[in-house]
Scaffold this active site. Structure first.
Site, short mmCIF file in Angstrom:
data_model
loop_
_atom_site.label_atom_id
_atom_site.label_comp_id
_atom_site.label_asym_id
_atom_site.label_seq_id
_atom_site.Cartn_x
_atom_site.Cartn_y
_atom_site.Cartn_z
N ASP A 4 25.34 4.66 29.32
CA ASP A 4 25.46 5.00 30.76
C ASP A 4 24.63 4.09 31.55
OD1 ASP A 4 25.18 5.97 33.19
OD2 ASP A 4 24.98 7.95 32.66
N ALA A 28 32.63 -0.99 36.82
CA ALA A 28 32.41 -0.96 38.19
C ALA A 28 33.35 0.56 38.60
CB ALA A 28 33.20 -1.95 38.88
N THR A 69 35.13 -9.05 42.65
CA THR A 69 36.68 -8.98 43.04
C THR A 69 37.08 -9.68 44.27
OG1 THR A 69 38.04 -7.28 43.83
CG2 THR A 69 35.84 -6.91 44.17
N ASP A 70 38.24 -9.91 44.45
CA ASP A 70 38.29 -10.44 45.82
C ASP A 70 38.60 -9.48 47.00
OD1 ASP A 70 40.64 -9.10 45.13
OD2 ASP A 70 42.05 -10.61 45.78
N TYR A 92 34.43 -0.21 48.56
CA TYR A 92 34.21 -0.96 47.09
C TYR A 92 33.84 -2.24 47.32
CZ TYR A 92 36.17 -3.18 42.85
OH TYR A 92 36.37 -4.03 41.76
N LYS A 96 30.71 -4.31 45.82
CA LYS A 96 30.81 -5.37 44.98
C LYS A 96 29.93 -6.68 45.48
CE LYS A 96 32.63 -5.49 41.53
NZ LYS A 96 31.85 -5.28 40.00
#
Length: 132
Positions: A4, A28, A69-70, A92, A96
């Site tokens: 975890d 994620a 991520t983009d 999100y 990120k």
């Protein structure tokens, strides 16, 4: 190995037991409904877990690859260059990007990959996004 990543002690113990030469951090929480209903959990997974793994990897001399991520961009002018300024338009993407910053602070030589699409098997349990 499963751990975890929101649990500091469990993550440190797993890291010490594994003694990795390198880490690829791809866990994620990306589901919009979870982000809306439990933003603190999303921050713990997307930001603090990234910080924790980066700190552990740096202290151990292990390399780290952080999968981002983009979604850190607004989508207005793809494809993006490394020099383009991030402009996330959803929670999100915000978390990120914060995870990227945390990784850079803790492990300056870590690699950050901003991938445009991730395909993963859906988990039935709500906590599986933080278990790697």
């Amino acid at each position: 190995m499963k751990v975890d990543l929101t649990d500091d002690a469990a993550t440190a113990a797993a890291f010490a037991a594994a003694r990795p030469a390198g880490v690829v951090h791809c866990a994620a929480e990306r589901r919009p409904d979870v982000a809306q209903s439990d933003p603190e959990l999303v921050k713990r997974i997307n930001v603090e877990a990234a910080r924790r793994l980066a700190r552990l990897a740096a202290a151990a001399g292990a390399w780290l690859v952080y999968v981002s991520t983009d979604y850190v961009f607004d989508g207005a002018r793809p494809p993006y260059e490394i020099s383009d300024a991030p402009r996330p338009i959803n929670f999100y993407g915000v978390t990120k990007l914060a995870g990227e910053h945390a990784v850079q602070e803790e492990h300056p030589s870590a690699a950050i990959l901003r991938v445009p699409v991730l395909c993963v098997r859906a988990f039935r349990s709500t906590n599986q996004g933080r278990i790697n």
